[in-house]
Design an enzyme around this catalytic site. Structure first.
Site, PDB file in Angstrom:
ATOM      1  N   GLY A   6       0.820  -1.199   0.000  1.00  0.00           N
ATOM      2  CA  GLY A   6       0.000   0.000   0.000  1.00  0.00           C
ATOM      3  C   GLY A   6       0.857   1.252   0.000  1.00  0.00           C
ATOM      4  N   LEU A   8       1.225   3.613   2.231  1.00  0.00           N
ATOM      5  CA  LEU A   8       1.975   3.774   3.465  1.00  0.00           C
ATOM      6  C   LEU A   8       3.032   2.684   3.593  1.00  0.00           C
ATOM      7  CD1 LEU A   8       2.536   5.137   6.140  1.00  0.00           C
ATOM      8  CD2 LEU A   8       0.666   3.812   7.161  1.00  0.00           C
ATOM      9  N   ASP A  28      -1.554 -13.741   4.209  1.00  0.00           N
ATOM     10  CA  ASP A  28      -2.958 -13.457   4.498  1.00  0.00           C
ATOM     11  C   ASP A  28      -3.234 -13.783   5.956  1.00  0.00           C
ATOM     12  OD1 ASP A  28      -5.727 -13.253   4.646  1.00  0.00           O
ATOM     13  OD2 ASP A  28      -6.063 -14.202   2.702  1.00  0.00           O
ATOM     14  N   ALA A  51      -4.828  -1.724   5.918  1.00  0.00           N
ATOM     15  CA  ALA A  51      -6.156  -1.311   6.380  1.00  0.00           C
ATOM     16  C   ALA A  51      -7.117  -1.279   5.208  1.00  0.00           C
ATOM     17  CB  ALA A  51      -6.102   0.070   7.038  1.00  0.00           C
ATOM     18  N   TYR A  52      -8.387  -1.404   5.512  1.00  0.00           N
ATOM     19  CA  TYR A  52      -9.461  -1.134   4.552  1.00  0.00           C
ATOM     20  C   TYR A  52      -9.800   0.344   4.709  1.00  0.00           C
ATOM     21  CZ  TYR A  52     -13.936  -1.563   2.071  1.00  0.00           C
ATOM     22  OH  TYR A  52     -14.967  -1.418   1.173  1.00  0.00           O
ATOM     23  N   THR A  53      -9.591   1.133   3.655  1.00  0.00           N
ATOM     24  CA  THR A  53      -9.723   2.590   3.777  1.00  0.00           C
ATOM     25  C   THR A  53     -10.758   3.200   2.835  1.00  0.00           C
ATOM     26  OG1 THR A  53      -7.900   2.930   2.214  1.00  0.00           O
ATOM     27  CG2 THR A  53      -7.335   2.827   4.557  1.00  0.00           C
ATOM     28  N   TYR A 117     -16.395   2.838   8.590  1.00  0.00           N
ATOM     29  CA  TYR A 117     -14.936   2.870   8.573  1.00  0.00           C
ATOM     30  C   TYR A 117     -14.392   3.329   9.927  1.00  0.00           C
ATOM     31  CZ  TYR A 117     -10.240   4.671   7.706  1.00  0.00           C
ATOM     32  OH  TYR A 117      -8.895   4.959   7.793  1.00  0.00           O
ATOM     33  N   LYS A 121     -12.148   1.188  12.744  1.00  0.00           N
ATOM     34  CA  LYS A 121     -10.832   1.660  13.186  1.00  0.00           C
ATOM     35  C   LYS A 121     -10.812   1.863  14.697  1.00  0.00           C
ATOM     36  CE  LYS A 121      -7.706   2.470  10.926  1.00  0.00           C
ATOM     37  NZ  LYS A 121      -6.581   1.581  10.499  1.00  0.00           N
TER      38      LYS A 121
END
Length: 238
Positions: A6, A8, A28, A51-53, A117, A121
């Site tokens: 990703g 980041l 995974d 992360a899922y963003t 979201y 988090k």
């Protein structure tokens, strides 16, 4: 570095050349065999950049499940790895764990997320906080080498598209290099474990204002950007 592919994660691995990076599909956190294959005894620190963003997609039925899976279930497995092997964990979170009513967010502010979201988090933050040795970095509006708001708007500008952009949500862009510098500093000085809020400086602005700046930088008329409220933008996206 978990989530090394990703925007980041790429910035983190650039700072830490030679450090092993883990990401899908090879690694995974849903797969016990994949977790067991990592020589955790040789790991000094786990830095989680995964992360899922997709904030808007998280409000859909499919996105909601994926968001909870990545940001809570998978993170919980990583926390258990850190706990079992007594490895410090650095985890990057978000200002979406707050409702935005406070002008300044302190590290001890309580959770008040508004959307899926932010809720996932916040749940992830609570799980990370159970580790004795953790650094939790909360940041805002991350921009780096990869898919992000600025890149999307630049693409729209280049194609001559006139977008509608939210004008009543405010924050600061934070470049991945700034987050990486913060991680590096905390680890280098052996800062006390806990939560740290990290973002770039500068004035607080709206998504729409940033979009207009991007259009101007691409040589396009900022007036092509139409300002809408978050409520208007969200209509029909459920």
């Amino acid at each position: 570095v978990v989530g090394c592919k990703g925007q980041l994660g790429r910035a983190l691995t650039a700072l830490l050349p030679g450090s092993p990076g883990l990401d899908l599909p090879e690694f995974d956190l849903r797969d016990p065999a994949a977790i067991a294959s990592v020589p955790w005894g040789q790991v000094g620190t786990i830095i989680n950049g995964a992360a899922y963003t997709a904030v808007d997609a998280a409000e859909t039925a499919e996105g909601r499940r994926a968001c909870w899976d990545v940001n809570v279930a998978c993170l919980s497995r990583l926390v258990e790895v850190a706990r079992t092997h007594r490895i410090p964990l650095v985890h990057v979170s978000t200002d979406y764990v707050f409702d935005g009513t406070a002008e300044v967010h302190t590290e001890d502010e309580g959770f008040s997320p508004l959307g899926v979201y932010g809720q996932t988090k916040a749940a992830g933050d609570a799980v990370v906080a159970t580790l004795p040795r953790h650094y939790l970095l909360r940041t805002s509006w991350v921009i780096g080498d990869g898919k992000n708001f600025v890149a999307t708007i630049a693409s729209l500008a280049d194609r001559g598209i006139a977008p509608s952009v939210v004008a009543d949500q405010f924050g600061r862009l934070t470049f991945t290099d700034e987050i990486v510098a913060a991680v590096d500093h905390l680890l280098a000085v052996g800062a006390p474990y806990g939560t740290y809020n990290v973002s770039n400086g500068g004035p607080v602005t709206s998504w729409a204002d940033i979009a207009k700046d991007v259009y101007a930088a691409r040589g396009k008329d900022p007036a092509l950007v139409t300002e809408v409220s978050a409520e208007e933008y969200g209509r029909g996206k459920e």
